[in-house]
Design an enzyme around this catalytic site. Structure first.
Site, short mmCIF file in Angstrom:
data_model
loop_
_atom_site.label_atom_id
_atom_site.label_comp_id
_atom_site.label_asym_id
_atom_site.label_seq_id
_atom_site.Cartn_x
_atom_site.Cartn_y
_atom_site.Cartn_z
N ASP A 1 0.85 -1.19 0.00
CA ASP A 1 0.00 0.00 0.00
C ASP A 1 0.89 1.24 0.00
O ASP A 1 2.11 1.14 0.05
CB ASP A 1 -0.95 -0.02 1.20
CG ASP A 1 -0.20 0.00 2.52
OD1 ASP A 1 1.04 0.02 2.52
OD2 ASP A 1 -0.86 -0.02 3.58
N ASP B 1 -8.04 -7.57 -0.12
CA ASP B 1 -7.14 -7.79 1.02
C ASP B 1 -7.90 -7.44 2.28
O ASP B 1 -8.85 -6.65 2.24
CB ASP B 1 -5.90 -6.89 0.92
CG ASP B 1 -6.19 -5.50 1.44
OD1 ASP B 1 -6.86 -4.73 0.72
OD2 ASP B 1 -5.80 -5.19 2.58
N CYS C 1 -12.39 -29.19 5.39
CA CYS C 1 -11.28 -28.27 5.11
C CYS C 1 -10.01 -29.05 4.76
O CYS C 1 -9.72 -30.08 5.36
CB CYS C 1 -11.03 -27.38 6.32
SG CYS C 1 -9.69 -26.22 6.07
N CYS D 1 -6.88 -27.81 4.94
CA CYS D 1 -5.67 -27.17 5.48
C CYS D 1 -4.95 -28.14 6.41
O CYS D 1 -5.52 -29.12 6.87
CB CYS D 1 -6.01 -25.87 6.21
SG CYS D 1 -6.50 -26.07 7.94
N CYS E 1 -6.60 -28.62 9.96
CA CYS E 1 -7.78 -29.51 10.04
C CYS E 1 -7.41 -30.96 9.76
O CYS E 1 -8.09 -31.86 10.22
CB CYS E 1 -8.86 -29.02 9.09
SG CYS E 1 -9.60 -27.46 9.66
N HIS F 1 -5.38 -22.06 9.13
CA HIS F 1 -6.74 -22.41 8.75
C HIS F 1 -7.47 -21.21 8.12
O HIS F 1 -8.13 -21.35 7.08
CB HIS F 1 -7.55 -22.94 9.94
CG HIS F 1 -9.01 -23.07 9.62
ND1 HIS F 1 -9.52 -24.14 8.93
CD2 HIS F 1 -10.04 -22.21 9.82
CE1 HIS F 1 -10.81 -23.96 8.73
NE2 HIS F 1 -11.16 -22.79 9.26
ZN LIG Z 1 -8.81 -25.89 8.16
#
Ligand SMILES: [Zn+2]
Ligand SMILES: [Zn+2]
Lengths: 402, 394
Positions: B100, B275, B313, B315, B318, B342
């Site tokens: 930015d 963002d 999920c 990720c 998880c 996550h």
């Molecule tokens: Zn997750």
């Protein structure tokens, strides 16, 4: 479980192999072994950093809040913390943090967990062991003795510990502890007489005890760093002389690297990484050299303080030859910036390096035992830590910034 | 666009009903960014408690991250960044970065910042007796040192809810400043400046601003001055108006927006880039994002919850950990690492799902399913209205 010591040679130290662990029968661990203490790294980070097949040290005080969940979980603490293929070893208190003094109630041990003090009975402790199902656990004991504590305290500690051991054994028979093996906690402070009493008591249960944890020599945290080496070596040597030779011997705490070598040569088989963790918490990186093939020493000393502004534009790794993720990828300058800005990644990068460094140190130790070079290594490490005064005073529950 | 452009943008597929589009933005010819994209905010050159290696794992596949010029200008500061050759090298991140201008952070973080025609005047946070000035030229100079692939013009920031002549002044000044920024950019051949459409909540001003900015030779546009306390009704209308005014062949970046429902609506309205600090900030407080909102893992109810945050999920958190574990390590540094992973994954996966839906021209169905799950009862009126404007009836 099987623990085989390599045929004794003339030289100091002993090499061993730990195999046949019920839960993870295909795994084997070489001793002298390094247990990974509370490192705050997720499974993914450990994997990326190349820490596979580690053995972890968990402590009752930092894990007791998981008991209810573990009870329902039924698969044990190894899997619960995301490290099911790793050997898990449970002790009473996390050796990284100094023990807080507390009044000793009859029949229980004061333990400080996250939410405050609790008095732990053998039953409480064994309930946790039953639900967490570690591969090894130490028996509950009052190890609140130190180098100049009173005779009275040592006697008291021993009496209490003997009672707790009997209780632990009683509870273990009552519950179905699947595969968890018991390590006898040996107390007795710095008194040979009391050590003998403790050992004699444990020996009554020897068929249930697969190893010994030599406790009661320091009060955890930085106290283990500043041990009187001569006194410790004497009492440990004595204690080991009256214990069965072929069983595994454990000592926990943040010993200086050269003190680890003393204990290795006396015959201790298992240690933990609290020293590397304390160094990380003090924002330092381990840089001591343990490579006998390339013994050149760095001017910067055995540990470097990454908050030092001299590193703010130093774009080199902590240790040039280090193969850890931090050193291969990041610079001192970046770590200095992360520590300045209190970013969580700073301590993570330090922990990854320090654990790697310490793990490699243990590999070097085993190599030196094999080649009968332990005294050369000792000399090399002594020189580096001589006249160095680093602080290792980390307090428990230091609030995390950010 | 020439083959050597540091930023090329291609619309790969368009939703047949809404204004949503899937695109490919190529930065410096080597760093692909698939749009619509969410950019996690790594304010000071790191995402809280996450290794860059984790962001590059196949399942996570984060392609672009945001850094804050104001913070990086303070620490580590331009000298160090210049010495090592920019933020990419400093933090060992070889994928795309966006910075930015620093102006917004200054106005929001420093009490005494004042905007003049010259630039943003402020007191040094380290030495209150020193007055500093961030001019458009200074901002670009600093961003040239940081070296992000996409950099932002310094704009005149007014509170979103401001009314009256100040809004118009800010809009005109923003246009004057884009020229100063473009002029000052010494690395135009590898850093692309995005101008920022301003004009508060007034369609007429937004229109004037967009018209002026689109006349400049730039490679993408940002929509600024929203997500600052205005009504959602005003919000979506300005977003929709802005995407109508901006050219189709360039990426459109909506600044500071990151709640799941906002992302979905704004993708439907034709936004390509987003963002927001929210996913990473809320992780630090022990909250996990889920399709139905967020879970506060501090709550006692999770003590014995042996399921992952989200069964579906993908990720690493998880795949390995239960809610009970995260509850047990609440306040420990590892909690922040696990929840950041996550939450960032949640955002990136939502964008992937939207890209897939656009590609197979099933975006309206995706929107309906998602909104039904998020709001099983009554749906917020602004969402119904906004989606209706792009032919989706909830
Ligand atoms: Zn997750
Ligand atoms: Zn290293």
């Amino acid at each position: 479980m099987k623990f085989v010591i390599e045929p004794a040679k003339k030289c100091a130290g002993r090499l061993g192999l730990l195999t046949g662990i019920d839960r993870i029968p295909d795994k084997s661990y070489k001793t002298p072994l390094l247990l990974f203490t509370e490192q705050n790294l997720s499974r993914e980070v450990l994997e990326i950093s190349g820490f596979q097949n580690i053995a972890v040290l968990l402590s009752f005080d930092c894990s007791v809040q998981m008991t209810n969940a573990l009870k329902l979980y039924k698969k044990g603490i190894s899997e619960f913390i995301g490290l099911k293929e790793c050997l898990t070893f449970v002790t009473i208190k996390n050796p990284c943090y100094p023990c807080l003094t507390g009044h000793h109630e009859k029949g229980s041990l004061p333990v400080y967990k996250k939410s405050g003090k609790i008095n732990v009975t053998s039953e409480d402790y064994m309930t946790f062991i039953k639900e967490s199902m570690p591969d090894f656990f130490v028996t509950l004991a009052d190890g609140d003795t130190w180098h100049d504590c009173s005779k009275k305290r040592i006697i008291k500690s021993n009496e209490r510990s003997n009672e707790m051991l009997d209780e632990c054994i009683k509870h273990q028979q009552g519950i179905k502890v699947k595969w968890s093996k018991m390590i006898g906690t040996v107390e007795g402070g710095y008194s040979e007489h009391e050590r003998r009493k403790s050992v004699d008591h444990i020996k009554q249960h020897d068929e249930k005890i697969i190893g010994y944890f030599i406790d009661g020599l320091h009060r955890n945290g930085h106290d283990a760093v500043s041990l009187d080496s001569i006194k410790v070596n004497e009492i440990v040597k004595y204690t080991l002389s009256i214990l069965p030779h072929d069983k595994i011997k454990i000592m926990l705490g943040a010993f200086l690297p050269n003190q680890v070598l003393e204990l290795v040569s006396i015959g201790i088989d298992v240690f933990d990484s609290s020293f590397a963790i304390l160094v990380s918490k003090m924002n330092r990186a381990l840089t001591f050299n343990f490579n006998l093939q390339n013994p050149a020493l760095l001017d910067s000393g055995p540990e470097i303080d990454l908050t030092d502004s001299k590193y703010k534009d130093d774009f080199s790794p902590f240790v040039e030859s280090c193969q850890c993720l931090t050193c291969k990828q990041h610079t001192k300058a970046y770590t200095n910036h992360l520590l300045n800005t209190k970013e969580l990644l700073g301590p993570m990068l330090l922990t990854i390096h320090n654990l790697h460094h310490y793990k490699m140190y243990f590999e070097a130790i085993r190599e030196c035992i094999k080649n009968d070079e332990l005294s050369d290594l000792k000399e090399m490490i002594d020189v580096q830590y001589k006249n160095k005064t680093f602080s290792y005073e980390v307090q428990k529950n230091v609030a995390q910034t950010n | 666009m020439t083959g050597n452009s540091p930023l090329t943008f291609q619309v790969l597929s368009k939703c047949s009903k809404t204004k949503a589009r899937r695109g490919l933005m190529m930065l410096r010819q080597t760093k692909p960014v698939e749009t619509p994209v969410f950019m996690p905010v790594g304010t000071q050159g790191t995402l809280k408690g996450v290794l860059v290696n984790q962001l590059k794992m196949d399942n996570m596949n984060c392609q672009i991250m945001l850094g804050n010029t104001y913070h990086l200008g303070m620490r580590p500061g331009p000298e160090i960044l210049k010495k090592i050759g920019g933020l990419h090298k400093f933090m060992a991140w070889d994928r795309a970065l966006l910075t930015d201008s620093g102006g917004f952070q200054m106005v929001s973080l420093l009490q005494l910042a004042e905007i003049t025609e010259q630039g943003v005047k402020f007191q040094s946070p380290f030495d209150t007796s020193t007055e500093c000035m961030l001019t458009p030229e200074e901002s670009i100079k600093l961003q040239n040192v940081i070296g992000a692939d996409i950099i932002m013009q310094l704009d005149d920031v007014v509170k979103t809810t401001t009314t009256g002549p100040r809004v118009e002044e800010a809009m005109h000044r923003t246009i004057r400043w884009i020229d100063r920024c473009l002029e000052a950019n010494e690395r135009n051949d590898d850093q692309s400046i995005f101008p920022i459409v301003q004009g508060g909540l007034q369609p007429e001003l937004r229109k004037q601003c967009a018209e002026a900015l689109t006349k400049r030779d730039v490679r993408g546009f940002a929509v600024g001055g929203l997500s600052g306390g205005e009504s959602k009704d005003d919000f979506w209308k300005i977003v929709s108006l802005s995407t109508d005014l901006l050219p189709n062949d360039k990426p459109r970046y909506l600044m500071g927006v990151g709640f799941a429902s906002d992302l979905i609506v704004c993708v439907a309205l034709g936004i390509d880039m987003f963002d927001c600090v929210f996913p990473t900030r809320t992780a630090r407080f022990g909250c996990a994002l889920v399709r139905s909102g967020q879970l506060n893992l501090r709550k006692q109810t999770y003590e014995c919850d042996l399921t992952p945050i989200d069964e579906k999920c993908g990720c690493s958190t998880c795949k390995t950990y239960t809610k009970a574990y995260i509850h047990a390590v609440i306040n420990e540094p590892i909690m922040c690492s696990l929840l950041t992973i996550h939450n960032v994954y949640f955002q990136l996966q939502l964008m992937r799902d939207m890209r897939d839906a656009i590609e197979s021209d099933k975006f309206p169905e995706f929107v309906k399913t998602y909104m039904n799950e998020l709001y099983p009862e009554e749906k917020p009126k602004w969402i119904v209205d906004a989606l209706k404007s792009v032919n989706v009836d909830l």
